[in-house]
Design an enzyme around this catalytic site. Sequence first.
Site, PDB file in Angstrom:
ATOM      1  N   GLN A   4      -5.572  -8.924  -2.192  1.00 18.86           N
ATOM      2  CA  GLN A   4      -5.581  -7.908  -1.129  1.00 18.86           C
ATOM      3  C   GLN A   4      -7.007  -7.594  -0.676  1.00 18.86           C
ATOM      4  O   GLN A   4      -7.238  -7.275   0.486  1.00 18.86           O
ATOM      5  CB  GLN A   4      -4.914  -6.615  -1.617  1.00 18.86           C
ATOM      6  CG  GLN A   4      -3.403  -6.685  -1.730  1.00 18.86           C
ATOM      7  CD  GLN A   4      -2.965  -7.134  -3.101  1.00 18.86           C
ATOM      8  OE1 GLN A   4      -3.682  -7.865  -3.788  1.00 18.86           O
ATOM      9  NE2 GLN A   4      -1.788  -6.711  -3.518  1.00 18.86           N
TER      10      GLN A   4
ATOM     11  N   ARG B 153      10.033  -1.284  -5.281  1.00 20.39           N
ATOM     12  CA  ARG B 153       8.787  -1.239  -6.049  1.00 20.39           C
ATOM     13  C   ARG B 153       8.717   0.128  -6.741  1.00 20.39           C
ATOM     14  O   ARG B 153       8.870   1.157  -6.089  1.00 20.39           O
ATOM     15  CB  ARG B 153       7.565  -1.444  -5.135  1.00 20.39           C
ATOM     16  CG  ARG B 153       7.571  -2.805  -4.427  1.00 20.39           C
ATOM     17  CD  ARG B 153       6.234  -3.098  -3.781  1.00 20.39           C
ATOM     18  NE  ARG B 153       5.234  -3.440  -4.773  1.00 20.39           N
ATOM     19  CZ  ARG B 153       3.922  -3.512  -4.519  1.00 20.39           C
ATOM     20  NH1 ARG B 153       3.469  -3.216  -3.313  1.00 20.39           N
ATOM     21  NH2 ARG B 153       3.075  -3.848  -5.477  1.00 20.39           N
TER      22      ARG B 153
ATOM     23  N   ASN C 277      -3.398   2.810  -9.881  1.00 17.99           N
ATOM     24  CA  ASN C 277      -3.804   2.030  -8.700  1.00 17.99           C
ATOM     25  C   ASN C 277      -3.773   0.557  -9.104  1.00 17.99           C
ATOM     26  O   ASN C 277      -3.505   0.207 -10.261  1.00 17.99           O
ATOM     27  CB  ASN C 277      -5.195   2.462  -8.218  1.00 17.99           C
ATOM     28  CG  ASN C 277      -5.534   1.886  -6.846  1.00 17.99           C
ATOM     29  OD1 ASN C 277      -4.729   1.946  -5.920  1.00 17.99           O
ATOM     30  ND2 ASN C 277      -6.710   1.293  -6.717  1.00 17.99           N
ATOM     31  N   LYS C 278      -4.042  -0.302  -8.148  1.00 10.84           N
ATOM     32  CA  LYS C 278      -3.998  -1.754  -8.366  1.00 10.84           C
ATOM     33  C   LYS C 278      -4.649  -2.185  -9.672  1.00 10.84           C
ATOM     34  O   LYS C 278      -5.704  -1.666 -10.045  1.00 10.84           O
ATOM     35  CB  LYS C 278      -4.680  -2.441  -7.173  1.00 10.84           C
ATOM     36  CG  LYS C 278      -4.801  -3.940  -7.240  1.00 10.84           C
ATOM     37  CD  LYS C 278      -3.489  -4.671  -7.441  1.00 10.84           C
ATOM     38  CE  LYS C 278      -2.446  -4.317  -6.405  1.00 10.84           C
ATOM     39  NZ  LYS C 278      -1.079  -4.784  -6.803  1.00 10.84           N
TER      40      LYS C 278
ATOM     41  N   ASP D 150      -1.731   4.887  -6.152  1.00 11.09           N
ATOM     42  CA  ASP D 150      -0.290   4.717  -5.943  1.00 11.09           C
ATOM     43  C   ASP D 150       0.515   5.886  -6.479  1.00 11.09           C
ATOM     44  O   ASP D 150       1.628   6.149  -6.030  1.00 11.09           O
ATOM     45  CB  ASP D 150       0.189   3.413  -6.577  1.00 11.09           C
ATOM     46  CG  ASP D 150      -0.289   2.236  -5.752  1.00 11.09           C
ATOM     47  OD1 ASP D 150      -1.449   1.799  -5.964  1.00 11.09           O
ATOM     48  OD2 ASP D 150       0.456   1.790  -4.868  1.00 11.09           O
TER      49      ASP D 150
ATOM     50  N   GLY E 175       0.861  -1.174   0.000  1.00  7.10           N
ATOM     51  CA  GLY E 175       0.000   0.000   0.000  1.00  7.10           C
ATOM     52  C   GLY E 175       0.900   1.226   0.000  1.00  7.10           C
ATOM     53  O   GLY E 175       1.895   1.273   0.736  1.00  7.10           O
ATOM     54  N   ALA E 176       0.550   2.213  -0.832  1.00  5.98           N
ATOM     55  CA  ALA E 176       1.472   3.322  -1.095  1.00  5.98           C
ATOM     56  C   ALA E 176       1.949   4.052   0.173  1.00  5.98           C
ATOM     57  O   ALA E 176       3.160   4.158   0.410  1.00  5.98           O
ATOM     58  CB  ALA E 176       0.823   4.281  -2.090  1.00  5.98           C
TER      59      ALA E 176
HETATM   60  O1  MRU Z   1       0.410  -4.017  -4.623  1.00  4.51           O
HETATM   61  P1  MRU Z   1      -0.175  -3.264  -3.473  1.00  4.51           P
HETATM   62  O2  MRU Z   1      -0.989  -4.122  -2.569  1.00  4.51           O
HETATM   63  O3  MRU Z   1       0.869  -2.472  -2.724  1.00  4.51           O
HETATM   64  O4  MRU Z   1      -1.164  -2.221  -4.149  1.00  4.51           O
HETATM   65  C1  MRU Z   1      -1.844  -1.318  -3.310  1.00  4.51           C
HETATM   66  C2  MRU Z   1      -2.853  -0.467  -3.998  1.00  4.51           C
HETATM   67  O5  MRU Z   1      -3.006  -0.506  -5.189  1.00  4.51           O
HETATM   68  C3  MRU Z   1      -3.588   0.510  -3.132  1.00  4.51           C
HETATM   69  O6  MRU Z   1      -4.863   0.739  -3.633  1.00  4.51           O
HETATM   70  C4  MRU Z   1      -2.820   1.835  -3.115  1.00  4.51           C
HETATM   71  O7  MRU Z   1      -1.489   1.636  -2.730  1.00  4.51           O
HETATM   72  C5  MRU Z   1      -3.441   2.837  -2.234  1.00  4.51           C
HETATM   73  S1  MRU Z   1      -3.248   2.441  -0.542  1.00  4.51           S
HETATM   74  C6  MRU Z   1      -3.926   3.665   0.409  1.00  4.51           C
END
Ligand code: MRU
Length: 380
Positions: free
Chosen positions: A228, A122, A279-280, A269, A56-57
Amino acid sequence: LEHNRSTERMIFPTVDYRRGIVRILDQTRLPLEEHVLELRGPEEVAAAIRELKVRGAPAIGIAAAYGMLAALEKIMKRGSGDRAGYLFDRVEGAREIPAHGITAENIRDELAGARALLASTRPTAVNLFWALDRIEAALGAAGDDPVQMGRRVAKEAFAIHEEELEVELAIGRHGSPLIRNGMNILTHCNAGGLATAGYGTALGVLYWAFEEGKRFTVYADETRPLLQGARITTWELRRRGIETILLCDNAAASLFAAGRIDAAIVGADRIAANGDTANKIGTLGVAILCERFGKPFYVAAPWSTFDTKIPSGSEIPIEERGSREVTAFWGRETAPPGTTVYNPAFDVTPASLVTAIVTERGIMERPGEGTIRRFAAGAG
Ligand code: MRU
């Protein structure tokens, strides 16, 4: 779940720095186990970020800052000969720093190495680089006295953590009016306490609304390949007593078609200067569904997720992850050996599909270059 006395809110213990050790709740073990990992040194923190033990960012930004602090802890302890003790603690702050035998040069070298390592974990979430830049700036401003360097870096790392939590609460407060009683809201991936300093962004908006007494239903996309949504978002929402319905990603369109979704809210992100939002993977599909069925598509994100140095989403680096995440599932093969895989971790939603971005500075409607410039100047 921890009850945070200063905020009077329920905060998840996502990442912390206690007694010289980075502590994270291992998200790869959820929902089966709540296991806290103790990480010593930047190498262990970098591995945990890469393996999504912390993810998560905003959370990886905080973890990276603490990875830098762990590097500092290591080198300063080496200089002091104090093997048993610790130098930094989030609650106690910096203890007496006896930096004998260690030079400013040693510290700068160690932290440059740690930065390079953490920055390689990442590529997509800009919060990671934002946090590393803040630590680097603090180091640069500290001069050449090792003790001062230690104090400034520690102060900055703890400030990043503390400020992000404040920011999430502000996002929740600003976004709550978007949520009405009886709504059905779709979310994708996890933008809750476990993706952040402990409260959440997209889920923070829902938590605030819930704490204000509103009642609604959250539909959580399971979020392939690593689930997730299924493993973490449902875990968080259920902990808070919010009505939650889990669905396979490919079931979302049928829900929209049946008129059973009123709005979608997701995290981000990285947001480019024109409002394009990474985003994801799968978020773009949700945004397109919202447009097709005339429903609002909301993004909730802190200012640390905006990257105004890049003009548009096409400049956002998209992480591609290993094929094993797709060809095997929790230890079991799901595709024939040798299958070629495409496994991007994120996609970019064009700003034109985003109804509004909820930030700590307020709600930004119809995000674009102009609105983002106004918010950058502090408006909200
Ligand atoms: O691969 P991840 O689980 O780190 O991806 C996370 C996301 O895409 C979240 O939606 C994003 O980081 C926002 S978290 C507040």
